[in-house]
Design a protein around this motif. Structure first.
Motif, short mmCIF file in Angstrom:
data_model
loop_
_atom_site.label_atom_id
_atom_site.label_comp_id
_atom_site.label_asym_id
_atom_site.label_seq_id
_atom_site.Cartn_x
_atom_site.Cartn_y
_atom_site.Cartn_z
N PRO A 35 0.82 -1.22 0.00
CA PRO A 35 0.00 0.00 0.00
C PRO A 35 0.85 1.27 0.00
CG PRO A 35 0.14 -0.85 2.22
CD PRO A 35 0.92 -1.82 1.35
N TYR A 36 2.12 1.15 -0.34
CA TYR A 36 3.01 2.31 -0.32
C TYR A 36 3.93 2.30 -1.52
CZ TYR A 36 6.30 -1.18 1.55
OH TYR A 36 7.08 -2.30 1.72
N GLU A 37 4.58 3.42 -1.74
CA GLU A 37 5.60 3.56 -2.77
C GLU A 37 6.66 4.53 -2.28
OE1 GLU A 37 7.66 2.53 -4.92
OE2 GLU A 37 6.05 1.94 -6.31
N PHE A 38 7.82 4.48 -2.89
CA PHE A 38 8.90 5.38 -2.54
C PHE A 38 9.04 6.47 -3.59
CE2 PHE A 38 10.73 3.29 1.08
CZ PHE A 38 10.33 1.96 0.93
N VAL A 39 9.23 7.69 -3.13
CA VAL A 39 9.55 8.82 -4.00
C VAL A 39 11.06 9.00 -3.98
CG1 VAL A 39 9.30 11.30 -4.38
CG2 VAL A 39 7.33 9.94 -3.65
N SER A 40 11.67 8.93 -5.14
CA SER A 40 13.13 8.95 -5.23
C SER A 40 13.71 10.29 -4.80
CB SER A 40 13.56 8.63 -6.67
OG SER A 40 13.10 9.64 -7.55
N PHE A 41 14.99 10.26 -4.47
CA PHE A 41 15.71 11.50 -4.15
C PHE A 41 16.18 12.17 -5.45
CE2 PHE A 41 16.89 8.89 -0.28
CZ PHE A 41 16.08 9.59 0.59
N PRO A 42 16.17 13.51 -5.50
CA PRO A 42 16.76 14.18 -6.66
C PRO A 42 18.25 13.82 -6.79
CG PRO A 42 15.45 15.72 -5.36
CD PRO A 42 15.57 14.46 -4.55
N LYS A 43 18.75 13.87 -8.00
CA LYS A 43 20.15 13.51 -8.25
C LYS A 43 21.12 14.58 -7.75
CE LYS A 43 19.10 10.60 -12.26
NZ LYS A 43 19.32 10.38 -13.71
N GLU A 44 20.68 15.85 -7.82
CA GLU A 44 21.57 16.93 -7.39
C GLU A 44 21.58 17.05 -5.87
OE1 GLU A 44 18.96 17.37 -9.37
OE2 GLU A 44 19.94 17.37 -11.34
N ARG A 45 22.66 17.56 -5.33
CA ARG A 45 22.74 17.81 -3.90
C ARG A 45 21.84 18.98 -3.53
NH1 ARG A 45 27.22 15.43 -1.48
NH2 ARG A 45 27.06 16.91 0.24
N PRO A 46 21.28 18.99 -2.31
CA PRO A 46 20.42 20.11 -1.89
C PRO A 46 21.19 21.43 -1.88
CG PRO A 46 20.17 18.23 -0.41
CD PRO A 46 21.34 17.92 -1.30
N ASN A 47 20.48 22.50 -2.22
CA ASN A 47 21.05 23.84 -2.19
C ASN A 47 20.89 24.41 -0.78
OD1 ASN A 47 22.01 26.39 -2.74
ND2 ASN A 47 20.16 27.06 -3.82
N LEU A 48 21.95 24.41 -0.01
CA LEU A 48 21.90 24.85 1.38
C LEU A 48 22.18 26.35 1.47
CD1 LEU A 48 23.88 21.93 3.09
CD2 LEU A 48 21.44 22.07 2.56
N GLN A 49 21.29 27.06 2.15
CA GLN A 49 21.42 28.51 2.28
C GLN A 49 21.10 28.95 3.70
OE1 GLN A 49 18.97 30.55 -0.56
NE2 GLN A 49 19.70 29.36 -2.32
N ARG A 50 21.50 30.17 4.01
CA ARG A 50 21.16 30.76 5.29
C ARG A 50 19.71 31.21 5.27
NH1 ARG A 50 24.42 35.79 8.17
NH2 ARG A 50 23.21 35.84 10.11
N PRO A 51 18.92 30.95 6.31
CA PRO A 51 17.52 31.39 6.33
C PRO A 51 17.40 32.90 6.47
CG PRO A 51 18.12 30.44 8.45
CD PRO A 51 19.29 30.20 7.53
N ILE A 52 16.23 33.43 6.14
CA ILE A 52 16.01 34.87 6.09
C ILE A 52 16.05 35.54 7.46
CG2 ILE A 52 13.49 34.62 6.16
CD1 ILE A 52 15.49 37.27 4.18
N GLY A 53 15.59 34.85 8.50
CA GLY A 53 15.56 35.43 9.84
C GLY A 53 14.18 35.87 10.28
N HIS A 54 14.05 36.11 11.59
CA HIS A 54 12.77 36.51 12.19
C HIS A 54 12.80 37.95 12.72
CE1 HIS A 54 11.12 32.45 12.12
NE2 HIS A 54 12.26 32.01 12.61
N HIS A 55 13.88 38.66 12.50
CA HIS A 55 14.05 39.94 13.17
C HIS A 55 13.15 41.05 12.61
CE1 HIS A 55 16.79 39.68 9.77
NE2 HIS A 55 16.89 40.99 9.75
N LYS A 56 12.62 40.85 11.38
CA LYS A 56 11.70 41.85 10.84
C LYS A 56 10.91 41.23 9.68
CE LYS A 56 14.60 44.11 7.33
NZ LYS A 56 15.09 45.41 6.84
N TYR A 57 9.82 41.90 9.30
CA TYR A 57 9.05 41.52 8.13
C TYR A 57 9.67 42.22 6.92
CZ TYR A 57 5.41 39.64 11.18
OH TYR A 57 4.72 38.91 12.11
N PHE A 58 10.10 41.45 5.94
CA PHE A 58 10.73 42.03 4.76
C PHE A 58 9.67 42.40 3.73
CE2 PHE A 58 14.10 39.73 6.83
CZ PHE A 58 15.22 40.52 6.61
N SER A 59 9.77 43.59 3.18
CA SER A 59 8.74 44.11 2.28
C SER A 59 8.68 43.36 0.95
CB SER A 59 8.97 45.60 2.02
OG SER A 59 10.26 45.82 1.44
N ASP A 60 9.78 42.71 0.57
CA ASP A 60 9.79 41.98 -0.70
C ASP A 60 9.44 40.51 -0.53
OD1 ASP A 60 12.07 41.36 0.70
OD2 ASP A 60 13.40 41.37 -1.04
#
Length: 356
Positions: free
Chosen positions: A31-56
């Motif tokens: 009753p299940y199936e596997f969804v494969s992993f993408p071939k490329e490595r994940p794009n790791l980035q710094r998160p935007i932050g919580h210190h303010k609401y960004f207008s864009d």
């Protein structure tokens, strides 16, 4: 297989799961199936932050209606006497969360978990949680290990959170619109045993992310052959709100796809326990989106201006714009196709009729 979509071909090294691994033709299809992993490595980035609401970036609230399509049970882990919760016919019953108003509810954490798992699968993200045993045995690709550095987060971790990072979404409890509950009888379920099944691995590595199919109905074998559970029956309606802040258009668009708002891939969530036997299918409707046009005016007033609420055609146009951005900048199309074949709803797939 769901709908008219052909079944995804199996890699040569992976046994045919629909026949129980090829050695036990009497077993029911998996009753299940596997969804494969993408071939490329994940794009790791710094998160935007919580210190303010960004207008864009995008901020606001999704007002959601969740409709139960197959019986739903989100366990509290507590078993009580049936008479304690208003059912004198059943001696003992496994409970869901039920408020003083006698209405069932779904914890925000349960919704977050099932939504995040889909978001991870259709973006190039790491896993949120893995089993220590398989990490120790090097069963997972190293690039899929959970993010543990808040300065380097994958797409899903930047939105949903990771170690030392809260994330950009706030999930709330979903409250049932009607009082009371129904009673079901869940067959005994057993933990997955990947050590005994080659279906979980390809060349010694995990096959991908595991998802249970949405089915026409859930198995309910009757009082004499199941565990009594307190549940929300078919057609029960739940309401909740999901707050978002500092999201990119493609991040909100991907979230909308996960919530089934893309007509090209109509999927439904799988929530709570009993997924192997068809339980927990829920469809989502977005009633409106509250999105302040002026952050300064919004947060200098106690109430949201009605002009900031998107409904009707304006709502649909806004959602499709964000979904289009998701396809161009974030969605992994092969993984989305694989997952849609599993979670598509409505479905013509029956739950497993026997041991699998």
């Amino acid at each position: 297989m769901t709908g008219n979509r052909p079944q995804r071909p199996q890699p040569p090294s992976r046994p045919n799961r629909s026949s129980g691994g090829g050695s036990s033709p009497e077993l029911a299809p998996k009753p299940y199936e596997f969804v494969s992993f993408p071939k490329e490595r994940p794009n790791l980035q710094r998160p935007i932050g919580h210190h303010k609401y960004f207008s864009d970036r995008l901020h606001g609230t999704l007002y959601l209606t969740l409709k139960v399509q197959t019986s739903l049970h989100v366990s509290t882990g507590v078993v009580v006497m049936g008479s304690d919760i208003g059912n004198n016919r059943i001696p003992l019953i496994k409970t869901m969360v039920q408020g003083v108003d006698q209405k069932l509810s779904i914890q925000g954490s349960s919704l977050k978990g099932c939504i995040r798992s889909v978001y991870e699968a259709i973006t190039n993200s790491t896993l949120a949680v893995i089993t220590s045993k398989y990490k120790r045995d090097n069963k997972y690709p190293s690039e899929r290990l959970p993010c543990n550095d808040k300065e380097k987060l994958c797409p899903a971790s930047r939105v949903f959170g990771a170690l030392n990072w809260q994330g950009l979404l706030d999930f709330n409890e979903a409250k049932c619109e009607s009082m009371g509950f129904s009673t079901g009888f869940m067959p005994s379920l057993y933990r997955p045993r990947p050590d005994e099944s080659n279906a979980y691995f390809i060349q010694g590595r995990v096959a991908g992310r595991k998802f249970y199919y949405n089915t026409i109905r859930a198995i309910d074998k009757g009082q004499n052959s199941g565990i009594p559970v307190q549940q929300a029956g078919r057609e029960y309606i739940f309401k909740t709100q999901l707050n978002f802040k500092n999201l990119l258009p493609e991040e909100l668009g991907t979230l909308l796809i996960v919530l089934g708002q893309d007509y090209k891939c109509p999927i439904a969530l799988k929530v709570g326990g009993g997924k192997p036997i068809g339980m927990g299918t829920m469809t989502v409707t977005i009633d409106k989106i509250a999105r302040p046009q002026s952050l300064q005016k919004r947060y200098s007033a106690y109430q949201l201006n009605e002009s900031d609420e998107l409904i009707g055609d304006a709502l649909q146009q806004f959602m499709q714009t964000q979904i289009k951005a998701a396809y161009s900048r974030l969605i992994q199309q092969p993984q989305l196709d694989e997952l849609t074949a599993v979670l598509r709803y409505p479905s013509d797939r029956e739950p497993p009729s026997g041991m699998y």
